[in-house]
Design an enzyme around this catalytic site. Sequence first.
Site, mmCIF file in Angstrom:
data_model
loop_
_atom_site.group_PDB
_atom_site.id
_atom_site.type_symbol
_atom_site.label_atom_id
_atom_site.label_comp_id
_atom_site.label_asym_id
_atom_site.label_seq_id
_atom_site.Cartn_x
_atom_site.Cartn_y
_atom_site.Cartn_z
ATOM 1 N N SER A 15 7.280 -7.916 -27.894
ATOM 2 C CA SER A 15 6.153 -8.341 -28.724
ATOM 3 C C SER A 15 6.361 -7.737 -30.241
ATOM 4 O O SER A 15 6.006 -8.432 -31.195
ATOM 5 C CB SER A 15 4.901 -7.253 -28.274
ATOM 6 N N LEU A 16 7.098 -6.539 -30.267
ATOM 7 C CA LEU A 16 7.388 -6.073 -31.591
ATOM 8 C C LEU A 16 8.260 -7.317 -32.366
ATOM 9 O O LEU A 16 8.044 -7.198 -33.580
ATOM 10 C CB LEU A 16 8.107 -4.644 -31.567
ATOM 11 N N GLY B 234 -0.913 -4.616 -39.163
ATOM 12 C CA GLY B 234 -0.144 -4.093 -38.118
ATOM 13 C C GLY B 234 1.216 -4.665 -38.438
ATOM 14 O O GLY B 234 1.564 -5.091 -39.528
ATOM 15 N N ARG C 102 5.990 -8.030 -15.726
ATOM 16 C CA ARG C 102 4.824 -7.274 -15.703
ATOM 17 C C ARG C 102 3.872 -8.047 -14.720
ATOM 18 O O ARG C 102 3.345 -7.192 -13.919
ATOM 19 C CB ARG C 102 4.182 -6.889 -17.052
#
Lengths: 593, 249
Positions: free
Chosen positions: A404-405, A13, A298
Amino acid sequence: MANTPKIIVVGGGLAGLAAVIKIAEMGGNVDLFSIVPVKRSHSVCAQGGINAAKNLKGEGDSTAQHLDDTIYGGDFLANQPPVKGMCDAAPGIIDLLDRMGVPFNRTPEGLLDFRRFGGTLHHRTAFAGATTGQQLLYALDEQVRRYEAEGKVKKYEHWEFLSAVLDSQHVCRGICAMDLRSMEVRTFPADAIIMATGGNGAIFGKSTNSVVCTGSAQSALYQQGAYYANGEFIQVHPTCIPGEDKLRLMSESARGEGGRVWVPKTPGDKRDPKSIPQNERWYFLEEWYPKYGNLVPRDVATRAIFKVVFEHNLGIDGKPMVYLDLTHIDRKTLDRKLEGILEIYEKFVGDDPRDTPMKIFPGMHYTMGGLWVDYNQQTNIPGIYAAGECEYQYHGANRLGANSLVSCIYGGFTAGPNAVRYAKNLQAAPSNGHFEAEKKRQEENNALLVSNQGDENPFRLWRELGELMTKNCTVIRYNKNLKETDAELVKLLERFRKVNLSDRTQWANTSVVFARQLYNMLQLSRVIAQGAGMRDESRGAHYKPDFPDRDDKNWLKTTKATFAPDADEPRFEFEPVDVSLIPPRPRKYDAAK
Amino acid sequence: MADKKVLFKIKRQASPSAEPVWEEFELNWHPGMNVISSLMEIAANPQTKDGKTTAPVTYDSNCLEEVCGSCAMLINGRARMACSALIDKLEQPIRIEPLSKFPVVRDLAVDRSVLFENLKAVKAWVPVDGTYDLGSGPRQSMQNQEMTYPLSRCISCCCCMEVCPQFNEDTGFVGAAAISQVRLFNAHPTGAALKQDRLAALMGDGGIQECGYAQNCVEICPKDIPLTQSISQVAGDVMKQAITDLFRK
């Protein structure tokens, strides 16, 4: 030590590919292992964007502000210096991705466009439609393919990591892996290895994660002596599409572009949502959090939805769902900025979200916890590094959207060069016998699984695990239930010993592979459940109604789990958090910071 | 409704050299089923319709939201992604087979590495100088982004190759996906540096000339990529390049 370091990267990833590119650029040789062809990795599922304080919207944004939002959003559980490193590097990472050809959305002047995301008041999120993760992964995949064509990278796709090969001094000397087609178990030597194996959503049965995100590799290393940190911090994303096989993510960017969350004020209101007048709708996030509105972090949004559905009994039609409404935004803007996610809703639900409000509910999405690493991304086992979601470093008790990226790429960019430096100073191993021993151990595991005569189906055990963990280890946690969960996990581990595979063949046998993953999931689940049980406070995504406040005096600490092989269960220790840059302060989103 | 059933006929093949056999499965219907969720159910209870115990079906899958490109297979004869194949929209019995133009690994899993090799051959990347900080990338218009972004959404599922009459061992045709990537990278200001190499890779046998304009590719593409547009444009560029090369010799 050879002149050309040999590094193994496990996982293709964003984090893994970022590490590969740095190592190849430094002249190292890489063997890249991945369960799926790397272009099919879970990073493709990231939708909304990637954060970097480029300040292109005249808002006075800065990397210091990005750092503060990230630390505050994570409820002060993250060590601050590495987070500062990430936020400072983020604008340069965006520039690099831009140069690599990522088709980021543009402004009329041809500059990068930025959108809003949760937990910040700035436009800080660069995006490529609503498939940003896919576009970023492809850009790195293309650069790795270029190095592959030059012979600097060798890919082992359709191979699964089984364990690290450790020498008598407990130094990592390579990995043991299995060819998912021929089922061959083989060891591969390396001077250092980098784990970039993503999240562990499968532990919760249905999640937003891809099928390969089992956490199996992290668990295998934990069982070999690696620390697993902050396992109890699990992010439940507020807006997902419930499904039979998984929970599909409906990106936070929907709210970043103006999407509004609401429920009818009347319980069980059966009217078509569009015919419900404004004054009969409850925009609860906007009411409770006037400053951030729909863009609270979130954990906050998820708990609010739970409250509305389970305490106020206002779920749509009495079911656990709320509306996410985009219908007030014009179609052209929606198509230009959000098409990718609208298409997912259309294809899987059958309604057009441009015309009708979407029905969504929170779902397990991300693990903030993971392998413990130092500021160089090295685990406590010499020669093993980790980057991306599989490690714990950047997000504290709650990850902000679109961080996150950037943490994947920054982590990979940090781990790669550090692994090369480590490899250059590495002394030769005392002997080589550990390779054969590790291979034998893994082959015996496989042989046992194939020949085992019992009455348990691994896929059914997995369903039970997922239901158990989702029920007790996600949004709302009670100590009594956590204790029962751990007891149930012990029972599931017992039942695992009676597993019976209906497939006993030696070619592309997915049952053997899955059973191995399941065992590792069960072991890691105990880390999550027990860690949650111990932490008697509420912080970020970890919420206990019986301990509703954050308790810095006792719990401003990183949880570190180690595996005790004799007892076959985790042991815990705690480490102070590095808060050297920003003193902790209360976290409240009902007002500006 | 409680006893409503869903019937599947699945083509099984134990290994690349084994003979294929068909097995039938019957599941209880419930709302929201798709082909992948059905294959998962079969794995949890691996019994055929006749009650015979069998092995769980081997298949490729990962994201389950039609963005990773893993789960392409033939469903009622049509090449498509299994995750987005909703049971309620399919005629029964639902016939599931592996893609027919790629070597079978086992059951529904096939080897599609040929596409990744083709992407290597056409140099589908932007040749950046390095990963160190070199400032921002070239400015690009919104229009250019709106042209390239859809091309960049190709998920490498290979459905376009499966349905192409020209994609076979005789022609060695590179296929629409790789050609469309050539268009994408040639349109990038820095990527254009390799334009000549890319076009050269599409000349001759197996190159763009093999395309017979059947237009099946654009019709089947799950991401609605304008593949025939890409092919016409790249074909024009290849032609121009070939003529230029001719005069240079």
